[in-house]
Motif scaffolding. Structure first.
Motif, PDB file in Angstrom:
ATOM      1  N   SER A  62     -15.007  21.769  37.119  1.00 14.67           N
ATOM      2  CA  SER A  62     -13.965  22.457  36.775  1.00 14.67           C
ATOM      3  C   SER A  62     -13.551  22.886  38.315  1.00 14.67           C
ATOM      4  CB  SER A  62     -13.622  23.450  35.599  1.00 14.67           C
ATOM      5  OG  SER A  62     -14.098  24.832  35.785  1.00 14.67           O
ATOM      6  N   GLN A  63     -11.935  23.044  38.232  1.00 17.10           N
ATOM      7  CA  GLN A  63     -10.880  23.364  39.625  1.00 17.10           C
ATOM      8  C   GLN A  63     -11.404  25.720  38.926  1.00 17.10           C
ATOM      9  OE1 GLN A  63      -9.775  22.246  41.887  1.00 17.10           O
ATOM     10  NE2 GLN A  63      -9.652  23.713  42.497  1.00 17.10           N
ATOM     11  N   GLY A  64     -11.749  25.380  40.532  1.00 12.95           N
ATOM     12  CA  GLY A  64     -11.505  26.454  40.378  1.00 12.95           C
ATOM     13  C   GLY A  64     -10.580  27.771  41.455  1.00 12.95           C
ATOM     14  N   ASN A  65     -10.754  28.777  41.340  1.00 10.85           N
ATOM     15  CA  ASN A  65      -9.454  29.504  41.693  1.00 10.85           C
ATOM     16  C   ASN A  65      -9.363  29.221  42.656  1.00 10.85           C
ATOM     17  OD1 ASN A  65     -10.295  31.349  39.502  1.00 10.85           O
ATOM     18  ND2 ASN A  65     -11.426  32.171  41.144  1.00 10.85           N
ATOM     19  N   HIS A  66      -9.398  28.412  43.791  1.00 13.19           N
ATOM     20  CA  HIS A  66      -8.842  27.798  45.311  1.00 13.19           C
ATOM     21  C   HIS A  66      -8.381  26.837  45.328  1.00 13.19           C
ATOM     22  CE1 HIS A  66      -8.814  32.125  46.302  1.00 13.19           C
ATOM     23  NE2 HIS A  66     -10.328  32.125  45.725  1.00 13.19           N
ATOM     24  N   GLU A  67      -7.993  25.987  45.796  1.00 13.43           N
ATOM     25  CA  GLU A  67      -7.861  24.452  46.231  1.00 13.43           C
ATOM     26  C   GLU A  67      -9.060  24.093  46.416  1.00 13.43           C
ATOM     27  OE1 GLU A  67      -4.391  22.200  48.643  1.00 13.43           O
ATOM     28  OE2 GLU A  67      -5.672  22.997  49.538  1.00 13.43           O
ATOM     29  N   ASP A  68      -9.952  24.461  47.026  1.00 11.85           N
ATOM     30  CA  ASP A  68     -10.771  24.783  47.333  1.00 11.85           C
ATOM     31  C   ASP A  68     -12.553  24.672  46.898  1.00 11.85           C
ATOM     32  OD1 ASP A  68     -10.118  22.095  49.155  1.00 11.85           O
ATOM     33  OD2 ASP A  68      -9.661  23.338  51.125  1.00 11.85           O
ATOM     34  N   GLU A  69     -12.612  24.830  45.616  1.00 11.69           N
ATOM     35  CA  GLU A  69     -13.875  25.999  45.048  1.00 11.69           C
ATOM     36  C   GLU A  69     -13.245  25.221  43.586  1.00 11.69           C
ATOM     37  OE1 GLU A  69     -13.913  29.904  44.733  1.00 11.69           O
ATOM     38  OE2 GLU A  69     -13.327  29.138  42.754  1.00 11.69           O
ATOM     39  N   LEU A  70     -14.870  24.875  43.399  1.00  9.89           N
ATOM     40  CA  LEU A  70     -14.348  23.837  42.249  1.00  9.89           C
ATOM     41  C   LEU A  70     -15.934  24.937  41.295  1.00  9.89           C
ATOM     42  CD1 LEU A  70     -15.351  19.788  43.146  1.00  9.89           C
ATOM     43  CD2 LEU A  70     -13.943  21.316  42.055  1.00  9.89           C
ATOM     44  N   ASN A  71     -15.874  25.054  40.013  1.00 12.53           N
ATOM     45  CA  ASN A  71     -16.337  25.746  39.083  1.00 12.53           C
ATOM     46  C   ASN A  71     -17.806  24.841  38.629  1.00 12.53           C
ATOM     47  OD1 ASN A  71     -15.138  28.517  39.325  1.00 12.53           O
ATOM     48  ND2 ASN A  71     -13.708  27.948  37.874  1.00 12.53           N
ATOM     49  N   VAL A  72     -18.927  25.485  38.344  1.00 11.05           N
ATOM     50  CA  VAL A  72     -19.977  24.510  38.090  1.00 11.05           C
ATOM     51  C   VAL A  72     -20.826  25.214  37.361  1.00 11.05           C
ATOM     52  CG1 VAL A  72     -21.787  22.685  38.465  1.00 11.05           C
ATOM     53  CG2 VAL A  72     -20.177  22.979  40.221  1.00 11.05           C
ATOM     54  N   THR A  73     -21.034  24.284  35.705  1.00 14.35           N
ATOM     55  CA  THR A  73     -21.430  25.148  34.908  1.00 14.35           C
ATOM     56  C   THR A  73     -22.938  24.221  35.002  1.00 14.35           C
ATOM     57  OG1 THR A  73     -19.733  25.774  33.576  1.00 14.35           O
ATOM     58  CG2 THR A  73     -21.493  25.558  32.412  1.00 14.35           C
ATOM     59  N   GLU A  74     -24.318  24.266  35.159  1.00 13.61           N
ATOM     60  CA  GLU A  74     -25.799  23.411  34.897  1.00 13.61           C
ATOM     61  C   GLU A  74     -26.463  23.843  33.517  1.00 13.61           C
ATOM     62  OE1 GLU A  74     -27.711  23.256  39.010  1.00 13.61           O
ATOM     63  OE2 GLU A  74     -26.193  25.420  39.116  1.00 13.61           O
ATOM     64  N   ILE A  75     -26.670  22.457  32.395  1.00 12.90           N
ATOM     65  CA  ILE A  75     -26.896  22.679  31.488  1.00 12.90           C
ATOM     66  C   ILE A  75     -28.215  22.128  32.342  1.00 12.90           C
ATOM     67  CG2 ILE A  75     -27.313  22.095  29.309  1.00 12.90           C
ATOM     68  CD1 ILE A  75     -24.500  22.417  30.701  1.00 12.90           C
ATOM     69  N   MET A  76     -29.643  22.597  31.955  1.00 11.01           N
ATOM     70  CA  MET A  76     -31.034  22.185  32.698  1.00 11.01           C
ATOM     71  C   MET A  76     -31.758  22.719  31.435  1.00 11.01           C
ATOM     72  SD  MET A  76     -30.307  22.991  35.869  1.00 11.01           S
ATOM     73  CE  MET A  76     -30.048  25.394  35.615  1.00 11.01           C
ATOM     74  N   ARG A  77     -32.554  21.992  31.434  1.00 12.35           N
ATOM     75  CA  ARG A  77     -34.193  22.020  30.641  1.00 12.35           C
ATOM     76  C   ARG A  77     -35.132  22.035  31.626  1.00 12.35           C
ATOM     77  NH1 ARG A  77     -36.207  22.566  25.759  1.00 12.35           N
ATOM     78  NH2 ARG A  77     -34.487  20.636  25.139  1.00 12.35           N
ATOM     79  N   VAL A  78     -35.621  23.326  31.806  1.00 11.10           N
ATOM     80  CA  VAL A  78     -36.313  23.796  33.162  1.00 11.10           C
ATOM     81  C   VAL A  78     -38.201  23.423  32.663  1.00 11.10           C
ATOM     82  CG1 VAL A  78     -37.288  25.346  35.022  1.00 11.10           C
ATOM     83  CG2 VAL A  78     -34.621  24.335  34.678  1.00 11.10           C
ATOM     84  N   ASN A  79     -38.419  23.306  32.308  1.00  7.94           N
ATOM     85  CA  ASN A  79     -39.847  22.654  31.880  1.00  7.94           C
ATOM     86  C   ASN A  79     -39.624  23.237  30.434  1.00  7.94           C
ATOM     87  OD1 ASN A  79     -41.720  23.136  33.715  1.00  7.94           O
ATOM     88  ND2 ASN A  79     -41.308  24.799  33.646  1.00  7.94           N
ATOM     89  N   GLU A  80     -39.977  23.761  29.537  1.00  7.91           N
ATOM     90  CA  GLU A  80     -39.665  23.699  28.080  1.00  7.91           C
ATOM     91  C   GLU A  80     -38.546  24.479  27.331  1.00  7.91           C
ATOM     92  OE1 GLU A  80     -40.877  21.216  26.050  1.00  7.91           O
ATOM     93  OE2 GLU A  80     -42.565  20.989  27.958  1.00  7.91           O
ATOM     94  N   THR A  81     -37.312  24.736  28.117  1.00  8.72           N
ATOM     95  CA  THR A  81     -36.414  26.070  28.034  1.00  8.72           C
ATOM     96  C   THR A  81     -35.117  25.541  28.483  1.00  8.72           C
ATOM     97  OG1 THR A  81     -38.039  27.673  28.697  1.00  8.72           O
ATOM     98  CG2 THR A  81     -35.589  28.037  28.869  1.00  8.72           C
TER      99      THR A  81
END
Length: 196
Positions: A69-88
């Motif tokens: 999603s768009q961040g607070n500045h023009e050239d900044e993006l927010n990222v929410t990562e959803i990952m399964r690392v091993n079993e978590t």
């Protein structure tokens, strides 16, 4: 994280029985209209890296998705990562800085800062060419958990051009999917989900 960068693909190559003719990866030139096109949900499909920290991360990664999603500045993006690392299942929030003059995305993380170039592709596939000194890396993500046969063949052909074998490529499994944030319960909890 690699999964965040693992966003863009769609290269003009075909996998052939003989060695593919390797064409240069063409990065996207960032314009004001480019950034909104990469926003939204992406499912990490496959990737490979010769960079030791990324390689270790890929070995434990079974599934990854990310929301840009768009961040607070023009050239900044927010990222929410959803990952399964091993079993978590793990949810991480981070930022990507867009460097327009050299078409680079810089993922700022506490563990490892990563740089990637977004490769020209169609609107439903995201290929990232991971840039780290002499270490090659490439990933493909898509708007859904699948890519077309042609897109996967093109991706594999480019991976071979970068010197990767099929055994060095890591493919995610939809059966290991973690709940996305909107699928979480009202109190924000999901079984075996960590938020960092």
């Amino acid at each position: 994280m690699l999964a965040s960068l693992a966003l863009l693909l769609g290269l003009p190559l075909a996998l052939a029985a003989e060695a593919p003719s390797c064409t240069p990866l063409v990065p996207v030139t960032f314009e004001n209209s480019s950034l909104p096109q990469i926003q939204g949900l992406w499912i990490y499909i496959a990737g490979a890296s010769k960079y030791p920290p990324h390689l270790e991360e890929l070995k434990g990664l079974k599934y990854a998705a990310f929301i840009i999603s768009q961040g607070n500045h023009e050239d900044e993006l927010n990222v929410t990562e959803i990952m399964r690392v091993n079993e978590t299942c793990v949810v991480k929030n981070s930022k990507i800085q867009v460097v327009r003059h050299n078409s680079t995305l810089v993922h700022v993380s506490e563990e490892v800062n990563s740089m990637a170039k977004l490769i020209q592709s169609d609107k439903d596939a995201l290929i990232l060419n991971i840039v780290h000194d002499e270490y090659a890396g490439l990933s493909i993500s898509a708007r859904t958990s699948n890519v077309s046969k042609e897109q996967m063949e093109e991706f594999k052909a480019q991976m071979h051009c970068l010197g990767f074998t099929e055994e060095e490529m890591f493919f995610m499994s939809e059966k290991d999917a973690c709940p996305l944030p909107e699928e979480m319960t009202e109190d924000g909890d999901t079984e075996k989900q960590q938020v960092e």
